[in-house]
Design an enzyme around this catalytic site. Sequence first.
Site, PDB file in Angstrom:
ATOM      1  N   ASP A 307     121.688 -13.016 112.205  1.00 30.48           N
ATOM      2  CA  ASP A 307     122.114 -11.813 111.913  1.00 30.48           C
ATOM      3  C   ASP A 307     122.183 -11.076 110.787  1.00 30.48           C
ATOM      4  O   ASP A 307     122.767 -10.982 110.479  1.00 30.48           O
ATOM      5  CB  ASP A 307     123.398 -12.275 112.507  1.00 30.48           C
ATOM      6  CG  ASP A 307     123.958 -10.674 113.160  1.00 30.48           C
ATOM      7  OD1 ASP A 307     122.908 -10.097 113.750  1.00 30.48           O
ATOM      8  OD2 ASP A 307     125.457 -10.533 113.960  1.00 30.48           O
ATOM      9  N   LYS A 356     127.850 -11.535 119.054  1.00 31.17           N
ATOM     10  CA  LYS A 356     127.697 -11.151 118.064  1.00 31.17           C
ATOM     11  C   LYS A 356     129.659 -10.365 116.714  1.00 31.17           C
ATOM     12  O   LYS A 356     129.427 -10.242 116.376  1.00 31.17           O
ATOM     13  CB  LYS A 356     127.510  -9.194 118.525  1.00 31.17           C
ATOM     14  CG  LYS A 356     127.102  -7.902 117.061  1.00 31.17           C
ATOM     15  CD  LYS A 356     125.819  -8.834 116.485  1.00 31.17           C
ATOM     16  CE  LYS A 356     124.233  -7.997 116.927  1.00 31.17           C
ATOM     17  NZ  LYS A 356     123.561  -7.741 115.471  1.00 31.17           N
ATOM     18  N   LYS A 397     124.175   4.869 115.414  1.00 24.38           N
ATOM     19  CA  LYS A 397     125.477   4.049 115.237  1.00 24.38           C
ATOM     20  C   LYS A 397     126.631   4.918 114.824  1.00 24.38           C
ATOM     21  O   LYS A 397     126.428   5.596 113.905  1.00 24.38           O
ATOM     22  CB  LYS A 397     124.880   2.551 115.120  1.00 24.38           C
ATOM     23  CG  LYS A 397     126.325   1.598 115.541  1.00 24.38           C
ATOM     24  CD  LYS A 397     126.060   0.616 115.018  1.00 24.38           C
ATOM     25  CE  LYS A 397     126.190  -0.065 114.022  1.00 24.38           C
ATOM     26  NZ  LYS A 397     126.350  -1.571 113.001  1.00 24.38           N
ATOM     27  N   LYS A 471     124.535 -11.789 107.843  1.00 23.56           N
ATOM     28  CA  LYS A 471     125.949 -11.771 108.360  1.00 23.56           C
ATOM     29  C   LYS A 471     126.931 -13.030 108.265  1.00 23.56           C
ATOM     30  O   LYS A 471     127.839 -13.607 107.649  1.00 23.56           O
ATOM     31  CB  LYS A 471     125.916 -11.293 109.416  1.00 23.56           C
ATOM     32  CG  LYS A 471     126.090  -9.483 109.465  1.00 23.56           C
ATOM     33  CD  LYS A 471     126.652  -9.586 111.330  1.00 23.56           C
ATOM     34  CE  LYS A 471     126.377  -8.293 111.358  1.00 23.56           C
ATOM     35  NZ  LYS A 471     125.427  -7.562 112.159  1.00 23.56           N
TER      36      LYS A 471
HETATM   37  P1  NAI Z   1     115.906  -3.807 120.096  1.00 25.81           P
HETATM   38  O1  NAI Z   1     116.469  -3.935 121.723  1.00 25.81           O
HETATM   39  O2  NAI Z   1     115.678  -2.129 119.846  1.00 25.81           O
HETATM   40  O3  NAI Z   1     114.524  -4.699 119.966  1.00 25.81           O
HETATM   41  C1  NAI Z   1     114.538  -6.101 120.546  1.00 25.81           C
HETATM   42  C2  NAI Z   1     112.860  -6.312 121.063  1.00 25.81           C
HETATM   43  O4  NAI Z   1     112.497  -7.840 121.362  1.00 25.81           O
HETATM   44  C3  NAI Z   1     112.854  -5.410 122.393  1.00 25.81           C
HETATM   45  O5  NAI Z   1     111.877  -4.509 122.942  1.00 25.81           O
HETATM   46  C4  NAI Z   1     112.747  -6.461 123.584  1.00 25.81           C
HETATM   47  O6  NAI Z   1     112.515  -6.571 124.854  1.00 25.81           O
HETATM   48  C5  NAI Z   1     112.345  -7.993 122.691  1.00 25.81           C
HETATM   49  N1  NAI Z   1     112.551  -8.996 123.049  1.00 25.81           N
HETATM   50  C6  NAI Z   1     113.567  -9.208 123.880  1.00 25.81           C
HETATM   51  N2  NAI Z   1     113.456 -11.392 124.371  1.00 25.81           N
HETATM   52  C7  NAI Z   1     112.257 -11.391 123.596  1.00 25.81           C
HETATM   53  C8  NAI Z   1     111.850 -12.347 123.720  1.00 25.81           C
HETATM   54  N3  NAI Z   1     112.265 -13.568 124.287  1.00 25.81           N
HETATM   55  N4  NAI Z   1     110.471 -12.051 122.984  1.00 25.81           N
HETATM   56  C9  NAI Z   1     110.032 -11.081 122.134  1.00 25.81           C
HETATM   57  N5  NAI Z   1     110.398 -10.625 122.025  1.00 25.81           N
HETATM   58  C10 NAI Z   1     111.286  -9.959 122.830  1.00 25.81           C
HETATM   59  O7  NAI Z   1     116.368  -4.135 119.423  1.00 25.81           O
HETATM   60  P2  NAI Z   1     116.669  -3.703 118.008  1.00 25.81           P
HETATM   61  O8  NAI Z   1     117.752  -2.321 117.784  1.00 25.81           O
HETATM   62  O9  NAI Z   1     115.385  -3.491 117.298  1.00 25.81           O
HETATM   63  O10 NAI Z   1     117.626  -4.985 117.049  1.00 25.81           O
HETATM   64  C11 NAI Z   1     116.459  -6.645 116.825  1.00 25.81           C
HETATM   65  C12 NAI Z   1     117.651  -7.394 116.523  1.00 25.81           C
HETATM   66  O11 NAI Z   1     118.391  -6.681 115.591  1.00 25.81           O
HETATM   67  C13 NAI Z   1     119.392  -7.787 117.730  1.00 25.81           C
HETATM   68  O12 NAI Z   1     119.492  -8.792 118.057  1.00 25.81           O
HETATM   69  C14 NAI Z   1     120.496  -6.856 117.128  1.00 25.81           C
HETATM   70  O13 NAI Z   1     121.536  -7.354 117.444  1.00 25.81           O
HETATM   71  C15 NAI Z   1     119.736  -7.760 115.478  1.00 25.81           C
HETATM   72  N6  NAI Z   1     120.196  -7.044 114.827  1.00 25.81           N
HETATM   73  C16 NAI Z   1     119.646  -5.258 114.325  1.00 25.81           C
HETATM   74  C17 NAI Z   1     120.672  -4.791 113.277  1.00 25.81           C
HETATM   75  C18 NAI Z   1     120.779  -3.392 113.424  1.00 25.81           C
HETATM   76  O14 NAI Z   1     120.972  -3.131 112.373  1.00 25.81           O
HETATM   77  N7  NAI Z   1     119.574  -2.476 113.867  1.00 25.81           N
HETATM   78  C19 NAI Z   1     121.506  -5.539 112.053  1.00 25.81           C
HETATM   79  C20 NAI Z   1     121.776  -6.680 112.934  1.00 25.81           C
HETATM   80  C21 NAI Z   1     121.055  -6.998 113.815  1.00 25.81           C
HETATM   81  C1  DG6 Z   2     126.752  -3.324 116.988  1.00 31.37           C
HETATM   82  O1  DG6 Z   2     127.616  -3.265 115.830  1.00 31.37           O
HETATM   83  C2  DG6 Z   2     125.288  -2.869 117.119  1.00 31.37           C
HETATM   84  C3  DG6 Z   2     124.773  -4.599 116.295  1.00 31.37           C
HETATM   85  O2  DG6 Z   2     123.834  -4.591 116.286  1.00 31.37           O
HETATM   86  C4  DG6 Z   2     124.752  -3.614 114.754  1.00 31.37           C
HETATM   87  O3  DG6 Z   2     124.295  -2.667 115.100  1.00 31.37           O
HETATM   88  C5  DG6 Z   2     123.765  -4.312 113.636  1.00 31.37           C
HETATM   89  O4  DG6 Z   2     124.571  -6.279 114.060  1.00 31.37           O
HETATM   90  C6  DG6 Z   2     124.530  -4.389 112.437  1.00 31.37           C
HETATM   91  O5  DG6 Z   2     125.622  -4.667 112.357  1.00 31.37           O
HETATM   92  P1  DG6 Z   2     126.395  -4.060 111.153  1.00 31.37           P
HETATM   93  O6  DG6 Z   2     127.638  -4.650 111.577  1.00 31.37           O
HETATM   94  O7  DG6 Z   2     126.223  -4.749 109.798  1.00 31.37           O
HETATM   95  O8  DG6 Z   2     126.177  -3.004 110.608  1.00 31.37           O
END
Ligand code: NAI
Ligand code: DG6
Length: 515
Positions: A307, A356, A397, A471
């Site tokens: 994460d 999460k 966010k 994380k």
């Molecule tokens: P998002 O929902 O925009 O992108 C995720 C993508 O994964 C989507 O395009 C979806 O179609 C695809 N997907 C889902 N299952 C799949 C699979 N089995 N195989 C291939 N593709 C698949 O989400 P975002 O914002 O890009 O975040 C991605 C991940 O990163 C999430 O799990 C989120 O919790 C994690 N994350 C994000 C952070 C941030 O600051 N944006 C920080 C920490 C973690």
């Molecule tokens: C809401 O907290 C959605 C999450 O996927 C976070 O955006 C992502 O894990 C980033 O988390 P943090 O706590 O480092 O801002």
Amino acid sequence: MDAVPASRRVFVDSPNVRYEDDQIIADYRYSANEVTKRPNGVVHVKPVEKRLQIRTNRKVNRLGLMMVGWGGNNGSTLTAAIEAHRQGITWKTRQGLRKPNWLGSLTQASTVQIGLDTTDGSPVYVPFKDLLPTVDPKDIIIDGWDISSADLNESVRRAAVLDVGLQDQLEPYLKFCKPKPSVYKEKFIALNQMGRADNLIEASDQKVLDQIREDIRQMKSKADTVVVVWTANTECLCPVLEGVHDTADNLLAAIANGHEDVSPSALFAVASILEKVPFINGSPQNTFVPGVRELAQREKSWIAGDDFKTGQTRMKSVLVDFLVSCGIKPVAIASYNHLGNNDGKNLSSHQQFLAKKASKTNVIDDAVLSNDILYEPGEKVDHTVIIEYLPYLGDSKRAMDEYTSEIMFGGTNTIVMHNVCEDSLLAAPVILDLAILTELATRISFRSVDVKDSEFQPFTTELSILSYMFKAPIIQEGGHVVNALNKQRASILNIVRACLGLAPEHHMDLETKIP
Ligand code: NAI
Ligand code: DG6
């Protein structure tokens, strides 16, 4: 005069360092303390020293980054950022002309104090990326998988993170980037994602695994080092079943038999391990079940996670460490978020939220454990994490935190924070750093000088040097988790310094404190 390449801008003049054409060899004394807690209450400390040789290959590998969830907000934003740098795109906004940058990247935008200037004693800072040879982001080859068939131009527009003037100029490059089909299992990500799943490998788990391996092999034909990053939706926590997830062989058999409880992220991890390419888990679910970890060890392949730590949790891992190390006692923390991107939509489903919530909560554990003056054994901070989905806000966010701490004589100190920012613009540079530092880690090896004929060995399977970016860092058995951000940063920097034969950054500055 020719410009000096970044990797040659710092030169260490020491009998302990040898710069050869293809490698840097450092003789290094690693100092540590062996501690025994005696029954009479005495803490017995014995300083020990190990003599190491550290070898860093100087030739930077051509890096292929494969993202699972490529078409998501993180994957598309990082791809767009790399392409914008590569093409030198600039764009107009209400605030004026903008050009690409890597703010938020440890490797690209942070500096390291290397010592004091001989002329005036002022601290000298150098860019992190000038210490050792590292990949230039512009040279990264990108590919990936997504259950959504949208090309990267469509994904960038769907994410609505970047300015339209930039999106329009990127279209000619991004529209040819098409995610490879992936695996979708209803029980692992939220049902509200089903509408997106139109790009699937409809086959048995074994065939899916084989296909992912084939995709990785294709990337291997273009790149010297391939790194696979899971930046797809957060899955629910997978039940760790005896006979399925507990050993490497059981897991491989479960895949061959199409067991329904093997998660998509575990399939990607296993494929990467079998192809011997590092696999990084950017989401909180327990992809690294015991069978995956055993397989990684057996195959001598690297894994890292879990994460990405980017915003609210990153701040928490600074603030709680700061409070506890000041002798102030955090007793209650309320962390609330609302966001409107697809990550938020997926997390609006309870099972995925629980995964999460765990990684966002456990991040204070090491600080609490570090101070038994403040906390009784087993004592917990009253700590809650809430995430709400508010579609209108898109990727912007909002994170609101309240930290209540006990201070002297029954006083309380309450700190309140409100953070607003685009989630993916914090995450993209972190993913970049993970890719760059993983590639660097593959080129570093160690040998003990104290052990006769010992050979150079790489980092162990769990790349815990990358903990800064997670994380809930995974570590090797017998190790201890470090969550505090500044300690995690010091770990990376001091290992890089060691590769150059330099002592850890101690901030003693005795030059200015004693005659
Ligand atoms: P998002 O929902 O925009 O992108 C995720 C993508 O994964 C989507 O395009 C979806 O179609 C695809 N997907 C889902 N299952 C799949 C699979 N089995 N195989 C291939 N593709 C698949 O989400 P975002 O914002 O890009 O975040 C991605 C991940 O990163 C999430 O799990 C989120 O919790 C994690 N994350 C994000 C952070 C941030 O600051 N944006 C920080 C920490 C973690
Ligand atoms: C809401 O907290 C959605 C999450 O996927 C976070 O955006 C992502 O894990 C980033 O988390 P943090 O706590 O480092 O801002």
